[in-house]
Design a protein around this motif. Sequence first.
Motif, PDB file in Angstrom:
ATOM      1  N   GLY A 122     -35.357 -38.557   5.684  1.00 24.92           N
ATOM      2  CA  GLY A 122     -35.933 -38.998   4.758  1.00 24.92           C
ATOM      3  C   GLY A 122     -35.384 -39.300   3.505  1.00 24.92           C
ATOM      4  N   LEU A 123     -34.842 -38.110   3.067  1.00 30.54           N
ATOM      5  CA  LEU A 123     -34.323 -37.940   1.615  1.00 30.54           C
ATOM      6  C   LEU A 123     -32.770 -38.759   1.669  1.00 30.54           C
ATOM      7  CD1 LEU A 123     -35.037 -34.044   1.002  1.00 30.54           C
ATOM      8  CD2 LEU A 123     -35.765 -36.323  -0.197  1.00 30.54           C
ATOM      9  N   ARG A 124     -32.243 -38.740   2.704  1.00 35.18           N
ATOM     10  CA  ARG A 124     -30.996 -39.372   2.827  1.00 35.18           C
ATOM     11  C   ARG A 124     -31.173 -40.847   2.682  1.00 35.18           C
ATOM     12  NH1 ARG A 124     -29.641 -35.506   6.860  1.00 35.18           N
ATOM     13  NH2 ARG A 124     -30.471 -36.755   8.356  1.00 35.18           N
ATOM     14  N   ALA A 125     -32.162 -41.546   3.426  1.00 35.95           N
ATOM     15  CA  ALA A 125     -32.716 -42.692   3.155  1.00 35.95           C
ATOM     16  C   ALA A 125     -32.981 -43.293   1.714  1.00 35.95           C
ATOM     17  CB  ALA A 125     -33.907 -43.120   4.246  1.00 35.95           C
ATOM     18  N   LEU A 126     -33.655 -42.038   1.167  1.00 36.68           N
ATOM     19  CA  LEU A 126     -34.121 -42.315  -0.333  1.00 36.68           C
ATOM     20  C   LEU A 126     -32.927 -42.600  -1.160  1.00 36.68           C
ATOM     21  CD1 LEU A 126     -36.216 -42.669  -2.477  1.00 36.68           C
ATOM     22  CD2 LEU A 126     -36.335 -40.152  -2.374  1.00 36.68           C
ATOM     23  N   ASP A 127     -31.933 -41.670  -0.868  1.00 32.64           N
ATOM     24  CA  ASP A 127     -30.612 -41.799  -1.731  1.00 32.64           C
ATOM     25  C   ASP A 127     -29.821 -42.870  -1.531  1.00 32.64           C
ATOM     26  OD1 ASP A 127     -30.923 -38.921  -2.575  1.00 32.64           O
ATOM     27  OD2 ASP A 127     -29.275 -38.131  -1.014  1.00 32.64           O
ATOM     28  N   ALA A 154     -35.170 -33.285  15.980  1.00 36.62           N
ATOM     29  CA  ALA A 154     -35.419 -31.991  16.770  1.00 36.62           C
ATOM     30  C   ALA A 154     -36.293 -31.252  15.944  1.00 36.62           C
ATOM     31  CB  ALA A 154     -34.127 -31.169  16.690  1.00 36.62           C
ATOM     32  N   SER A 155     -36.655 -31.670  14.833  1.00 40.27           N
ATOM     33  CA  SER A 155     -37.758 -30.676  13.835  1.00 40.27           C
ATOM     34  C   SER A 155     -38.260 -31.663  12.875  1.00 40.27           C
ATOM     35  CB  SER A 155     -37.113 -29.504  13.397  1.00 40.27           C
ATOM     36  OG  SER A 155     -36.160 -29.806  12.313  1.00 40.27           O
ATOM     37  N   VAL A 156     -39.425 -31.165  12.026  1.00 42.41           N
ATOM     38  CA  VAL A 156     -39.766 -31.885  10.936  1.00 42.41           C
ATOM     39  C   VAL A 156     -39.020 -31.785   9.796  1.00 42.41           C
ATOM     40  CG1 VAL A 156     -41.708 -31.922   9.413  1.00 42.41           C
ATOM     41  CG2 VAL A 156     -42.284 -31.760  11.815  1.00 42.41           C
ATOM     42  N   SER A 157     -38.045 -30.690   9.680  1.00 35.37           N
ATOM     43  CA  SER A 157     -37.082 -30.645   8.643  1.00 35.37           C
ATOM     44  C   SER A 157     -35.956 -31.663   8.983  1.00 35.37           C
ATOM     45  CB  SER A 157     -36.346 -29.270   9.002  1.00 35.37           C
ATOM     46  OG  SER A 157     -37.447 -27.893   8.650  1.00 35.37           O
ATOM     47  N   GLU A 158     -35.613 -31.855  10.037  1.00 35.86           N
ATOM     48  CA  GLU A 158     -34.681 -32.865  10.360  1.00 35.86           C
ATOM     49  C   GLU A 158     -35.208 -34.300   9.894  1.00 35.86           C
ATOM     50  OE1 GLU A 158     -33.099 -34.354  14.359  1.00 35.86           O
ATOM     51  OE2 GLU A 158     -32.127 -32.052  14.015  1.00 35.86           O
ATOM     52  N   VAL A 159     -36.534 -34.553  10.111  1.00 37.59           N
ATOM     53  CA  VAL A 159     -37.188 -35.828   9.936  1.00 37.59           C
ATOM     54  C   VAL A 159     -37.387 -35.892   8.174  1.00 37.59           C
ATOM     55  CG1 VAL A 159     -39.266 -37.164   9.663  1.00 37.59           C
ATOM     56  CG2 VAL A 159     -38.460 -36.139  11.715  1.00 37.59           C
ATOM     57  N   VAL A 160     -37.343 -34.966   7.347  1.00 39.69           N
ATOM     58  CA  VAL A 160     -37.535 -34.769   6.146  1.00 39.69           C
ATOM     59  C   VAL A 160     -36.025 -34.907   5.511  1.00 39.69           C
ATOM     60  CG1 VAL A 160     -37.905 -33.346   3.972  1.00 39.69           C
ATOM     61  CG2 VAL A 160     -39.390 -33.375   5.818  1.00 39.69           C
ATOM     62  N   ARG A 161     -35.138 -34.395   6.011  1.00 38.44           N
ATOM     63  CA  ARG A 161     -33.643 -34.410   5.647  1.00 38.44           C
ATOM     64  C   ARG A 161     -33.189 -36.093   5.846  1.00 38.44           C
ATOM     65  NH1 ARG A 161     -33.063 -29.384   7.855  1.00 38.44           N
ATOM     66  NH2 ARG A 161     -32.298 -30.246  10.037  1.00 38.44           N
TER      67      ARG A 161
END
Length: 90
Positions: free
Chosen positions: A39-44, A30-37
């Motif tokens: 991405g961070l979950r994937a990194l975790d 829905a948003s770039v913020s959602e994409v970043v979140r």
Amino acid sequence: MASRAEKPVTVTLGPLTAAAQDRVKSGRYASVSEVVRAGLRALDREEALLDELLKARVAEALADPRPVQPAEEVRSGLAARHAKRTGKGA
């Protein structure tokens, strides 16, 4: 409307901006913020897997019944192997 748990953070994505915006345009997010979140979950997840791998390798090494080799013996063996492969004297 859900309230924000934290203060907004500004992030400069540089060349990754287009990739994030493409994901939003595709409807997957829905948003770039959602994409970043995401991405961070994937990194975790990735870091957790690497941590588990490292712990397993350390446990394997500690359980190895072979006698410990002195560091200098390992260094000289590696230097000799390198010299043989490169044709340079050690």
